[in-house]
Design an enzyme around this catalytic site. Structure first.
Site, short mmCIF file in Angstrom:
data_model
loop_
_atom_site.label_atom_id
_atom_site.label_comp_id
_atom_site.label_asym_id
_atom_site.label_seq_id
_atom_site.Cartn_x
_atom_site.Cartn_y
_atom_site.Cartn_z
N LYS A 36 -23.51 -25.41 -20.73
CA LYS A 36 -23.96 -26.39 -19.73
C LYS A 36 -25.47 -26.54 -19.76
O LYS A 36 -26.16 -25.72 -20.37
CB LYS A 36 -23.46 -25.98 -18.35
CG LYS A 36 -23.88 -24.62 -17.90
CD LYS A 36 -23.14 -24.22 -16.65
CE LYS A 36 -23.68 -22.90 -16.17
NZ LYS A 36 -23.37 -22.62 -14.80
N TYR A 262 -57.82 -27.58 -11.89
CA TYR A 262 -57.64 -28.20 -10.57
C TYR A 262 -57.85 -27.18 -9.45
O TYR A 262 -57.33 -26.06 -9.52
CB TYR A 262 -56.23 -28.78 -10.43
CG TYR A 262 -56.04 -30.08 -11.17
CD1 TYR A 262 -56.83 -31.20 -10.89
CD2 TYR A 262 -55.04 -30.21 -12.14
CE1 TYR A 262 -56.63 -32.40 -11.56
CE2 TYR A 262 -54.84 -31.39 -12.81
CZ TYR A 262 -55.65 -32.49 -12.51
OH TYR A 262 -55.46 -33.66 -13.18
C1 PLP Z 1 -18.25 -19.98 -14.25
C2 PLP Z 1 -19.33 -19.44 -15.13
N1 PLP Z 1 -19.02 -18.58 -16.11
C3 PLP Z 1 -19.96 -18.09 -16.93
C4 PLP Z 1 -21.29 -18.44 -16.79
C5 PLP Z 1 -22.31 -17.85 -17.74
O1 PLP Z 1 -23.20 -17.02 -17.07
P1 PLP Z 1 -24.35 -16.26 -17.88
O2 PLP Z 1 -25.27 -17.31 -18.38
O3 PLP Z 1 -24.99 -15.39 -16.86
O4 PLP Z 1 -23.67 -15.53 -18.97
C6 PLP Z 1 -21.65 -19.32 -15.79
C7 PLP Z 1 -23.07 -19.67 -15.61
O5 PLP Z 1 -23.59 -19.84 -14.58
C8 PLP Z 1 -20.65 -19.84 -14.93
O6 PLP Z 1 -20.95 -20.70 -13.97
#
Ligand code: PLP
Length: 365
Positions: A36, A262
């Site tokens: 994501k 700044y």
């Molecule tokens: C449902 C879910 N699983 C796994 C992950 C992966 O987490 P991480 O990046 O801490 O491994 C996330 C990330 O937020 C998540 O929302």
């Protein structure tokens, strides 16, 4: 004269190595690679394509938005893709079916939409149970009802995946983690479904949470989810995939007592040399990075001084500095962990990586 501007160097071999390291720690689990937010700022398509190679083959990808999933499909990715927050509108259901996208179900609206939809093909569903995070997920008391409804629906492929998410996996011995794991085990132990619980921190520190599917995000990118203060060596053997680099575009002499940038918030106590690096919050470098945040120039750490601007930062190179315009400046990467920069900016590495902006050039190695 030549200077490069903000560039994210993406090391795909490091990604492959991290994937293999994760696989070694959880050899019996399938891997859902979390991609994501543009693969945590590393480039969605690029990372997905690296993780479908023979030596580092993810079993599925996880995204937060349907658009991210469709982008992967448009790029030719045929692997299973899971929407980690589920679908947001009933109209999305046919899109999921046509594009073979899997969905999390975490509320009644989603359940009812699936049960009553007219679909050409059944959907693969991950049922999310809230075991204590209290963000997404059905309450434990609702589990039997959701489980029975989904198990018997013509619109749902069997088996289901039962999942939950840990709130404090990055903290040593947090009581909530044990409570969440117990509750999840209790609810799901007599089912024949697949199960999933572990994010990066849990994969390495709680092997009992690995189950059928692990869901690594941050560790794939070679960054530790554990606080720097944690002495755990659990995350050793991973290497940063991203190096954020720019270069000096000016080197200036400063007389003791003069201020920089700044607000004139930083004043030099002695005569010194100031370097101006072509990177700022317009590139995603954190505006709240404190004075003293290290920047790596010519193999030495020099401190950030003055406020971070949109396009520039200033560093104290020291009185007798030999650095020149055009010299490279590393903001984070292999020799300067992003975890450390996050602490100076009172944030977490996740945020720094995701905040890389469009104007940052990308170089893939
Ligand atoms: C449902 C879910 N699983 C796994 C992950 C992966 O987490 P991480 O990046 O801490 O491994 C996330 C990330 O937020 C998540 O929302």
């Amino acid at each position: 004269m030549s200077s490069c501007t903000a560039t994210a160097i993406i090391d795909c071999q490091a990604l492959v190595n991290n994937f293999k390291r994760i696989k070694k720690v959880a050899p019996n689990s399938k891997i859902l690679a979390v991609l994501k937010a543009n693969a945590y700022g590393h480039g969605l398509e690029r990372i997905a394509k690296t993780l479908i190679q023979k030596e580092a083959m993810a079993d599925a990808f996880g995204v937060a938005r349907i658009d991210e999933a469709l982008e992967l499909r448009a790029a030719g990715i045929v692997k299973p893709i899971v929407l980690l927050e589920g679908f947001f509108s009933t109209d999305d259901l046919p899109v999921l079916a046509v594009n073979n996208l899997q969905t999390i179900v975490h509320n009644e609206q989603q359940l009812n939409a699936i049960l009553t939809a007219e679909l050409d093909k059944p959907l693969k569903v991950w049922l999310k149970i809230d075991t204590g995070m209290h963000r997404l997920g059905i309450n434990p008391e609702q589990f039997q009802y959701f489980y029975q409804s989904l198990s018997t629906s013509k619109n749902v492929q069997q088996p289901l995946v039962l999942m939950s998410h840990l709130a404090c996996a990055d903290e040593d011995n947090n009581a909530l983690t044990a409570k969440q794991l117990n509750l999840f085990e209790q609810l799901t132990q007599n089912t024949y479904e697949e199960r999933s619980m572990a994010n990066s921190a849990a994969i390495f520190t709680m092997p009992q949470s690995q189950y059928d599917w692990i869901r690594p995000g941050l560790m794939l990118y070679g960054v530790s989810p554990l606080p720097l203060s944690s002495n755990s060596s659990a995350c050793s053997g991973i290497e940063p995939v991203m190096t954020l680099q720019s270069s000096l575009i000016a080197v200036r002499n400063l007389i003791a007592g003069e201020t920089v940038g700044y607000g004139g918030v930083w004043q030099s106590e002695k005569d010194t040399t100031i370097g101006v690096v072509a990177i700022g919050y317009g590139d995603g470098y954190p505006r709240h990075a404190k004075n003293g945040t290290p920047v790596l120039i010519n193999q030495r750490r020099v401190p950030l001084v003055g406020r971070v601007s949109m396009d520039m930062i200033t560093v104290d190179l020291g009185r007798d500095a030999q650095d020149q315009v055009g010299d490279a400046a590393i903001l984070w990467g292999k020799q300067l962990p992003v975890e450390e920069i996050a602490e100076y900016a009172t944030t977490i590495p996740y945020e720094l990586l995701c905040n890389i902006t469009r104007r940052v050039q990308v170089e893939v190695i």
